[in-house]
Design a protein around this motif. Structure first.
Motif, mmCIF file in Angstrom:
data_model
loop_
_atom_site.group_PDB
_atom_site.id
_atom_site.type_symbol
_atom_site.label_atom_id
_atom_site.label_comp_id
_atom_site.label_asym_id
_atom_site.label_seq_id
_atom_site.Cartn_x
_atom_site.Cartn_y
_atom_site.Cartn_z
ATOM 1 N N ILE A 466 -45.302 -36.474 17.037
ATOM 2 C CA ILE A 466 -44.585 -37.752 17.612
ATOM 3 C C ILE A 466 -45.756 -38.990 17.294
ATOM 4 N N ARG A 467 -45.533 -39.723 16.514
ATOM 5 C CA ARG A 467 -46.549 -40.758 16.266
ATOM 6 C C ARG A 467 -46.396 -41.962 17.102
ATOM 7 N N TYR A 468 -45.150 -42.130 17.758
ATOM 8 C CA TYR A 468 -44.857 -43.393 18.587
ATOM 9 C C TYR A 468 -43.687 -43.263 19.414
ATOM 10 N N THR A 469 -43.732 -43.753 20.629
ATOM 11 C CA THR A 469 -42.461 -43.607 21.266
ATOM 12 C C THR A 469 -42.047 -45.042 21.884
ATOM 13 N N GLU A 470 -40.912 -45.396 21.629
ATOM 14 C CA GLU A 470 -40.505 -46.763 22.197
ATOM 15 C C GLU A 470 -39.406 -46.510 23.200
ATOM 16 N N LEU A 471 -39.412 -46.801 24.380
ATOM 17 C CA LEU A 471 -38.375 -46.767 25.691
ATOM 18 C C LEU A 471 -37.515 -47.879 25.219
ATOM 19 N N LEU A 472 -36.271 -47.744 25.070
ATOM 20 C CA LEU A 472 -35.164 -48.611 24.784
ATOM 21 C C LEU A 472 -34.349 -49.247 25.871
#
Length: 475
Positions: A466-472
């Protein structure tokens, strides 16, 4: 939970397959070398795409590039061989049943495939249960025979009703080609990785294949041959018989780079490209559509080739990618939606930023008028995000003027980083990675997150990086 579900589903499929194979006689075909695809799934219906073939397996030995791919610094101008997976006349039917129901399979009628449609057929399954898992069987025989010559099994999920607050996970990727094959005759390893995540559905945003990149396709036979091949690779085929999918097209799988209506590529015309696309993937009446997946998720898939103005026309209020009818539909249906999270999935960027020299999408100067119109509209819609294909790098950007969030899923693997990428721009980018893979979006209890993942698994985890996580939902 997702990993447990996919293992259970694989066990069920294996049982059905063993039962189905008992009825298959030794034969000379027809077979299913190009696999099946299950698409356009909503609450009550799905389309099962099939194609009958002479051979059990595609001829991957026709050219070295078919299994070895192509390095970014290599050039290749070979033509696409036409006999990779030859079509064959025959009859086919589909059986299907909800996996939690103790009842017999429902069956379609036996249907004869036609050479004029490249020996393909699309079965529309109706009156399905919403929010259910289905198993299906595809059976094949010679015309007029009562002996099966081939069979395969599949599975898919239907969308929940708009009142159901159930968890949803979906996956998006873009840009795959023969030249970016990473696993020989198994194809693209991302499909194996994505299947392990057990998504409710999958979206391919376009450039599913490239007519204008080696091996080249400059007529109808060559174009069809490449479609016959791209889903014959083992990983690609195995994924698409088990996951509900939505297919979009862009320039390279319509005709050629940055194309518009009226153009040609060799002997292949733009209109022929449109027809071949609809022939080779499960597709309903329109290539732009919206689908509701429960209370919290609704997706919009737009068409960026059929209605567009020539790139060469000076920009202004009348210049368009979407066309007036589609744009009005998009704005109307988005305003009407009460989904918690709205995802506009597009073949090309609306926010960007793009690399230098591009003039083909809504983030470019050539379509800045319509691009600004869309960004202004999207900024007024609550919890609305853009998911973008076409670009050969993964990214998450936020328009500094309107605050619109765009998520670039990236190409199907790192090998597809053809053409280079721009530099990171801190005024836009929340994440910028010069790699490929896919984007996974998960919504649970109304809370959404997006994760940019690698194409293959890392180390001993058995899971992708998982290279990046964005909480929407925070903008």
């Amino acid at each position: 939970m997702y990993y447990q579900c996919v293992k259970l589903r694989q066990i069920i499929i294996a049982v059905y397959l063993s039962i189905s194979l008992d009825g298959v006689a030794d034969s000379s075909g027809p077979y299913l070398a190009s696999g099946i695809k299950i698409g356009e799934v909503d609450q009550t219906s799905a389309i099962v795409w099939v194609r009958l073939t002479h051979e059990k397996r595609a001829h991957f030995d026709k050219l070295p590039i078919l299994t070895k791919g192509l390095k970014r610094n290599e050039k290749d101008a070979e033509s696409m061989p036409e006999g990779v997976a030859r079509g064959m006349a025959g009859e086919v039917r589909v059986g299907y049943v909800a996996t939690n129901e103790k009842r017999a399979f429902a069956w379609t009628d036996w249907t004869q495939v036609l050479a004029e449609n490249d020996f393909t057929h699309q079965f529309k399954l109706a009156d399905l249960k919403s929010g259910a898992s289905y198993s299906c069987i595809v059976q094949v025989r010679e015309v007029g025979s009562d002996k099966l010559s081939s069979t395969t099994n599949g599975s898919f999920k239907t969308a929940p009703k708009k009142t159901q607050p159930v968890p949803i996970r979906f996956i998006v990727t873009t840009c795959q080609s023969v030249r970016s094959i990473d696993s020989g005759a198994q194809g693209h390893v991302a499909y194996k990785t994505m299947l392990e995540l057990d998504p409710h559905f999958f979206v391919h945003t376009g450039d599913i294949l490239y007519y204008d990149k080696a091996p080249l396709c400059k007529n109808i036979k060559q174009a069809r041959a490449k479609w016959n091949l791209i889903f014959a690779y083992e990983h690609n085929m195995n994924f698409h018989r088990q996951v509900s999918s939505y297919f979009m097209k862009d320039d390279h799988d319509t005709l050629k780079n940055d194309c518009w209506p009226g153009q040609t590529y060799g002997d292949l015309t733009f209109d022929q490209g449109l027809k071949i696309f609809r022939e080779q993937v499960p597709m309903g009446k329109k290539t732009y559509r919206t689908i509701r997946w429960g209370k919290h998720v609704q997706i919009w898939l737009t068409e960026h080739r059929d209605f567009r103005t020539s790139n060469r026309v000076e920009d202004g209020p009348e210049k368009t990618i979407l066309g007036m009818e589609q744009k009005a539909w998009l704005m109307r249906t988005m305003k009407q939606s009460d989904a918690t999270h709205k995802f506009l999935i597009v073949p090309g960027p609306i926010v960007g930023p793009d690399k230098r020299g591009k003039n083909d999408n809504h983030s470019n100067k050539g379509f800045s008028n319509e691009g600004q119109q869309l960004r202004n509209f999207l900024a007024k819609q609550k919890n609305t995000y853009v998911i973008c294909g076409d670009r050969h790098w993964q990214y998450c950007s936020k328009d500094p003027q309107t605050g619109v969030l765009e998520m670039g899923c990236g190409p199907v693997n790192d090998q597809h980083m053809f053409g280079g990428a721009p530099k990171a721009d801190k005024t836009y980018h929340r994440f910028f990675g010069k790699k490929g893979g896919f984007l996974a979006v998960t919504v649970v209890d109304g809370k959404a997150k997006a994760e940019w993942m690698s194409a293959d698994v890392k180390g001993n985890t058995g899971k992708p990086e998982i290279r990046y996580t964005e909480l929407l939902g925070s903008r």
